[in-house]
Design a protein around this motif. Structure first.
Motif, PDB file in Angstrom:
ATOM      1  N   LEU A   1      18.261 -18.822 -13.798  1.00 15.37           N
ATOM      2  CA  LEU A   1      17.137 -18.413 -14.647  1.00 15.37           C
ATOM      3  C   LEU A   1      15.801 -18.900 -14.103  1.00 15.37           C
ATOM      4  O   LEU A   1      14.792 -18.218 -14.252  1.00 15.37           O
TER       5      LEU A   1
ATOM      6  N   GLU B   1      12.904 -16.232 -13.149  1.00 19.64           N
ATOM      7  CA  GLU B   1      11.571 -16.361 -13.741  1.00 19.64           C
ATOM      8  C   GLU B   1      10.501 -16.388 -12.666  1.00 19.64           C
ATOM      9  O   GLU B   1       9.414 -15.854 -12.853  1.00 19.64           O
ATOM     10  N   ARG B   2      10.797 -16.946 -11.536  1.00 21.25           N
ATOM     11  CA  ARG B   2       9.804 -17.070 -10.469  1.00 21.25           C
ATOM     12  C   ARG B   2       9.625 -15.798  -9.654  1.00 21.25           C
ATOM     13  O   ARG B   2       8.693 -15.710  -8.869  1.00 21.25           O
TER      14      ARG B   2
ATOM     15  N   PHE C   1      17.334 -11.695 -21.080  1.00 22.44           N
ATOM     16  CA  PHE C   1      16.331 -12.378 -20.271  1.00 22.44           C
ATOM     17  C   PHE C   1      15.271 -11.383 -19.823  1.00 22.44           C
ATOM     18  O   PHE C   1      15.595 -10.266 -19.410  1.00 22.44           O
TER      19      PHE C   1
ATOM     20  N   ASN D   1      11.643 -11.892 -17.446  1.00 25.11           N
ATOM     21  CA  ASN D   1      10.721 -12.858 -16.850  1.00 25.11           C
ATOM     22  C   ASN D   1       9.293 -12.531 -17.284  1.00 25.11           C
ATOM     23  O   ASN D   1       9.028 -11.509 -17.926  1.00 25.11           O
ATOM     24  N   SER D   2       8.369 -13.416 -16.938  1.00 32.05           N
ATOM     25  CA  SER D   2       6.989 -13.221 -17.388  1.00 32.05           C
ATOM     26  C   SER D   2       6.369 -11.970 -16.776  1.00 32.05           C
ATOM     27  O   SER D   2       5.517 -11.336 -17.402  1.00 32.05           O
TER      28      SER D   2
ATOM     29  N   ALA E   1       7.113 -13.439 -22.886  1.00 31.20           N
ATOM     30  CA  ALA E   1       8.532 -13.421 -22.515  1.00 31.20           C
ATOM     31  C   ALA E   1       9.404 -13.729 -23.728  1.00 31.20           C
ATOM     32  O   ALA E   1      10.452 -13.111 -23.918  1.00 31.20           O
ATOM     33  N   ASP E   2       8.970 -14.661 -24.570  1.00 31.20           N
ATOM     34  CA  ASP E   2       9.747 -14.991 -25.776  1.00 31.20           C
ATOM     35  C   ASP E   2       9.859 -13.785 -26.703  1.00 31.20           C
ATOM     36  O   ASP E   2      10.917 -13.540 -27.286  1.00 31.20           O
TER      37      ASP E   2
ATOM     38  N   ASN F   1      12.346 -11.341 -25.233  1.00 30.56           N
ATOM     39  CA  ASN F   1      13.709 -11.871 -25.358  1.00 30.56           C
ATOM     40  C   ASN F   1      14.250 -11.775 -26.782  1.00 30.56           C
ATOM     41  O   ASN F   1      15.458 -11.872 -26.979  1.00 30.56           O
TER      42      ASN F   1
END
Length: 133
Positions: free
Chosen positions: A23, A27-28, A44, A46-47, A57-58, A61
């Motif tokens: 994860l 994300e990166r 999931f 990512n930003s 992102a939250d 999700n």
């Protein structure tokens, strides 16, 4: 969250890569990434994906398939729908109600019985809009 501790400078680059949680790596990624379950739950985002659709992102999700994907069948397994539309342009719903058009990759999880699809996206909205003019 990264789990490296100070003082681990002697690990080889491959050892560090093997220890890094998936994860954190996802994300990166500088490209939008989305993981979705068969029932349509977003597992999931990512930003970069969240930014593409105008949410945090939250917030992404906490959403489901039908809240993100415009005009794709929501009555089938979301994993099957993602696989069926791999390498095609899909329409995503932006927070402001506009449509974001993006090319969706094939799922990184390739087995037919995988309960999750993990795809990347390339935002084509502006390019397609200009081409239509």
């Amino acid at each position: 969250m990264e789990r490296r501790q100070n003082g681990q400078g002697t690990d080889s680059p491959m050892a560090l890569l093997r220890q890094m949680p998936a994860l954190v790596v996802l994300e990166r990624f500088p490209v939008p990434v989305l993981a979705i379950a068969a029932d349509g739950a977003i597992l999931f985002a990512n930003s970069a994906f969240a930014e593409m659709v105008g949410h945090s992102a939250d917030a992404v999700n906490a959403m489901n398939f039908a809240e993100i994907f415009h005009s794709l069948p929501a009555d089938e397994s979301a994993v099957s729908v993602v696989r069926a539309h791999a390498d095609l342009i899909v329409e995503l719903i932006h927070r402001d109600g506009s449509i974001v058009r993006a090319r969706m990759s094939k799922s990184a999880l390739l087995r037919g019985d995988d309960p999750v699809a993990l795809a990347t996206f390339q935002d084509l909205t502006e390019r397609l809009w200009v081409d239509e003019l």
